[in-house]
Enzyme design. Structure first.
Site, PDB file in Angstrom:
ATOM      1  N   CYS A   1     -96.501  10.065  65.462  1.00 49.35           N
ATOM      2  CA  CYS A   1     -97.948  10.386  65.741  1.00 49.35           C
ATOM      3  C   CYS A   1     -97.528  11.303  66.959  1.00 49.35           C
ATOM      4  CB  CYS A   1     -98.816   8.781  66.186  1.00 49.35           C
ATOM      5  SG  CYS A   1     -97.640   8.078  67.439  1.00 49.35           S
TER       6      CYS A   1
ATOM      7  N   GLU B   1    -104.942   3.561  67.280  1.00 49.31           N
ATOM      8  CA  GLU B   1    -104.155   4.449  67.530  1.00 49.31           C
ATOM      9  C   GLU B   1    -103.921   5.655  66.332  1.00 49.31           C
ATOM     10  OE1 GLU B   1     -99.410   5.557  69.047  1.00 49.31           O
ATOM     11  OE2 GLU B   1     -99.835   3.325  68.347  1.00 49.31           O
TER      12      GLU B   1
END
Length: 344
Positions: free
Chosen positions: A284, A250
């Site tokens: 993020c 990720e």
């Protein structure tokens, strides 16, 4: 002032690095070192993997419902210590205490509870074949898995990785970010209090270039879950591809917010502000670019900037603070470089 010593959690014991080396852990709001973490290397990772391998046979044979009960026990201890953990997260990361109290620690508790329940909910798949044969799917634990978590949501994302791995019957060697190690260490202490079987979860602190690389490359680690920078993710992919390890990456993103002229302006302003500045923008999937349809642009821009200016900056431990400290001096310089690039 003496520095608090964070230790590795290996084989059910809290241990310093085999080398005896230490790294400093800094409080972002003050810039002062307030703790030390083990400067772990290949030897520490090897010890953690060995402990996980010793524990795997019994843990993988433990009924899923019982594995779930262990996670629920840890969740209850996290919930009991919510205020202590929230304060530790705020000091270690620089985020506002209110955010750690309302988001980070409650989500860590929820992660453990979610996967505790999920452990007993697996349903197999089957497909009838010609000649009376049946194909069916079973999912079995892999063995020892590695979990590498980032600094922006330290305990939240640490538990998001370890909980499903443990629930599925794997044993875990986890490496939290060396920038924000404190709550992973406090979780280690709670594992001891809970009596979690030795070696089921192991936590190795240290640099990504030493402990992280050792974890990625260890032949006993069957799968890896990593959340962090794209450059590091590419390096992990390159190291693991020849070994055909299972890998979950990720990585960073660049996310646009689209604002159309016929929108609910108040809602768009509120949510654009939240998306851009929650956790100092250290998320993020934060809304790092805003595209506004031209008829609304001037008005939206002016109102958005006014709301940004009104955000309360200050000590992360003060209740009224909305914007705390960026996580490190290095990250501050990175953010400033992007602002300068935008100006250019």
């Amino acid at each position: 002032m003496s520095l608090q010593q964070i230790k590795n959690y290996i084989g059910g014991k809290l241990l310093p690095a085999t080398s005896g080396g230490w790294l400093e852990d800094f409080e972002p709001a003050t810039g002062r070192a307030y703790a030390q973490i083990p400067d772990s290397d290949t030897a520490d990772v090897a010890a953690a993997v060995a402990a996980a391998e010793r524990a795997f046979s019994a843990w993988s044979a433990t009924p899923a419902l019982e594995r779930g009960q262990w996670l629920l026990k840890l969740a209850a201890l996290l919930e009991r210590d919510l205020e202590k953990l929230a304060r530790a997260e705020s000091v270690d990361n620089g985020k506002p205490l209110g955010l750690a109290r309302s988001l980070d620690i409650p989500r860590a508790v929820a992660n453990l509870r979610f996967f505790a329940a999920a452990a007993s909910q697996f349903a197999s798949e089957s497909h009838a074949m010609e000649l009376g044969a049946v194909n069916y799917t079973l999912r079995s634990p892999l063995g020892t898995v590695g979990c590498i978590s980032p600094w922006n949501l330290p305990l939240y994302l640490f538990t998001w990785k370890i909980a499903p791995a443990l629930a599925a019957g794997n044993c875990v060697v986890a490496k939290p970010s060396e920038v924000t190690p404190m709550t992973a260490y406090l979780l280690s202490e709670l594992c001891l209090e809970a009596g979690l079987p030795a070696g089921v979860l192991n936590v190795v602190h240290g640099l990504g270039t030493k402990a992280g690389v050792a974890l990625v490359e260890h032949p006993g680690v069957k799968a890896l879950s990593f959340t962090g920078g794209t450059k590091t993710g590419a390096d992990i992919a390159a190291r693991t591809a020849p070994k055909f390890k299972k890998v979950s990456l990720e990585l960073g993103g660049k996310n646009p917010v689209l604002v159309f002229a016929d929108c609910d302006r108040e809602l768009a302003l509120k949510e654009s502000l939240r998306a851009a500045f929650t956790n100092q923008g250290e998320v993020c999937f934060c809304g790092s670019r805003i595209y506004v349809e031209r008829p609304l642009y001037d008005r939206f821009r002016d109102e958005f900037v006014a709301r940004v200016r009104a955000l309360k900056q200050g000590d992360p431990l003060e209740e009224s603070t909305q914007q705390g400290a960026l996580v490190s001096g290095a990250h501050l310089e990175k953010v400033l470089s992007y602002i300068e690039l935008a100006r250019q």
